[in-house]
Design an enzyme around this catalytic site. Sequence first.
Site, PDB file in Angstrom:
ATOM      1  N   GLU A 147       2.042   5.478   1.821  1.00 51.47           N
ATOM      2  CA  GLU A 147       2.845   4.810   0.797  1.00 51.47           C
ATOM      3  C   GLU A 147       2.451   5.333  -0.583  1.00 51.47           C
ATOM      4  O   GLU A 147       1.366   5.034  -1.079  1.00 51.47           O
ATOM      5  CB  GLU A 147       2.638   3.301   0.860  1.00 51.47           C
ATOM      6  CG  GLU A 147       2.800   2.703   2.254  1.00 51.47           C
ATOM      7  CD  GLU A 147       2.049   1.396   2.398  1.00 51.47           C
ATOM      8  OE1 GLU A 147       2.220   0.505   1.531  1.00 51.47           O
ATOM      9  OE2 GLU A 147       1.263   1.253   3.362  1.00 51.47           O
ATOM     10  N   HIS A 201       7.690   1.982   2.725  1.00 51.76           N
ATOM     11  CA  HIS A 201       6.576   1.761   3.649  1.00 51.76           C
ATOM     12  C   HIS A 201       6.816   2.611   4.902  1.00 51.76           C
ATOM     13  O   HIS A 201       7.012   2.100   5.998  1.00 51.76           O
ATOM     14  CB  HIS A 201       6.484   0.277   3.997  1.00 51.76           C
ATOM     15  CG  HIS A 201       5.121  -0.184   4.408  1.00 51.76           C
ATOM     16  ND1 HIS A 201       4.434   0.380   5.457  1.00 51.76           N
ATOM     17  CD2 HIS A 201       4.320  -1.161   3.901  1.00 51.76           C
ATOM     18  CE1 HIS A 201       3.273  -0.244   5.599  1.00 51.76           C
ATOM     19  NE2 HIS A 201       3.177  -1.173   4.653  1.00 51.76           N
TER      20      HIS A 201
END
Length: 346
Positions: free
Chosen positions: A312, A178
């Site tokens: 991501e 992330h």
Amino acid sequence: MDTSQEKFGQFDGQDVIKYTLTNDHNVSISVLNYGGIWQAFMVPGQDGKRHNLLLSADNFADLHAAGYSINRVIGPTAGRIENGEFTINGQTYQVDRNENGNTLHGGSTGWGDGHFWDVTVDADRGTITLTQTFSPADDTYPGNKEVAVVYTLGEDDSVTLDFYGATDANTLFNPTNHTYWNLADESEPTIEGLELQLNSKYHLAVKDGKLPTGEKIANAGTPYDFSQLTSLGAALNEMLKTPEQGFDDYFEVTPSATLAHEPIAILHDPKSNRTLKMFSDRNGLVMFSTDGISSDVKLNRPGRPWMALALEGQTLPDSPHHFDFGDVTLRPNDPKHYQIHYEIEY
């Protein structure tokens, strides 16, 4: 390749250790044993100083308190799974639900939350390798999962993340990092001055809970159109009309078949002339512009919306309920390997 390690803080009475690799160009990456967090990607600047291209903090307490899964390894599954349920070979499984009755980023016991990893550093190969075995008691997903995440720093200043998974029972495997980016100097408070290009023609329609409906919407002619380098500031201001007042969206991207293929994303800062190219072998990219982040966070930039951009790389989310999105099933005797690769110009 130079290596170092130092104590970065504590969690539940256990030391959080920061491991750092530095190449011959004084470019370095730092990774934590807690959550597999990518704490720093330092590059030299034209001002003679080194700059961290990641949203981060200089101590674990502040980084952990900020939330938002900043730079953590996400697994077993990135993104959302509706009702926390999925079916494999006719058997239905229920995993931890941590957001409005759904599962987000592997649930409240996902691999980036509350878990320490074993770490090995190899200076000759320029790698920081994290390994761990997760049981259903650890993450609520079926199977004992043997997982490795390898961060590699090249002498060409590239960074590669390799995700490896093996299991003894049918389960899911769709990991990512992330990672939050801001290529601008720290004097620039937001990402509005950056430009973005995506190798994407469609983004996903969503219903309540940010769950995909299965419909794919054309990007062309909308604020989601990043078919060429496009001002993030202009696009973000268009997104003020949405409930999020920014991006929190799923893009279908053309996977980078090889590292020499087209990147799925290019992020550019005209002021510093830094350019990041992101390659991925999967078909999804989640983009989040730190909408609604608190001003109380103690990070390397003042807390405010649009302070960084999370990109991501993953298989499109909730794929167990939308089979044309991709198969993220991990089966015994069939290990999986995914890769995300970054190239930087500065």
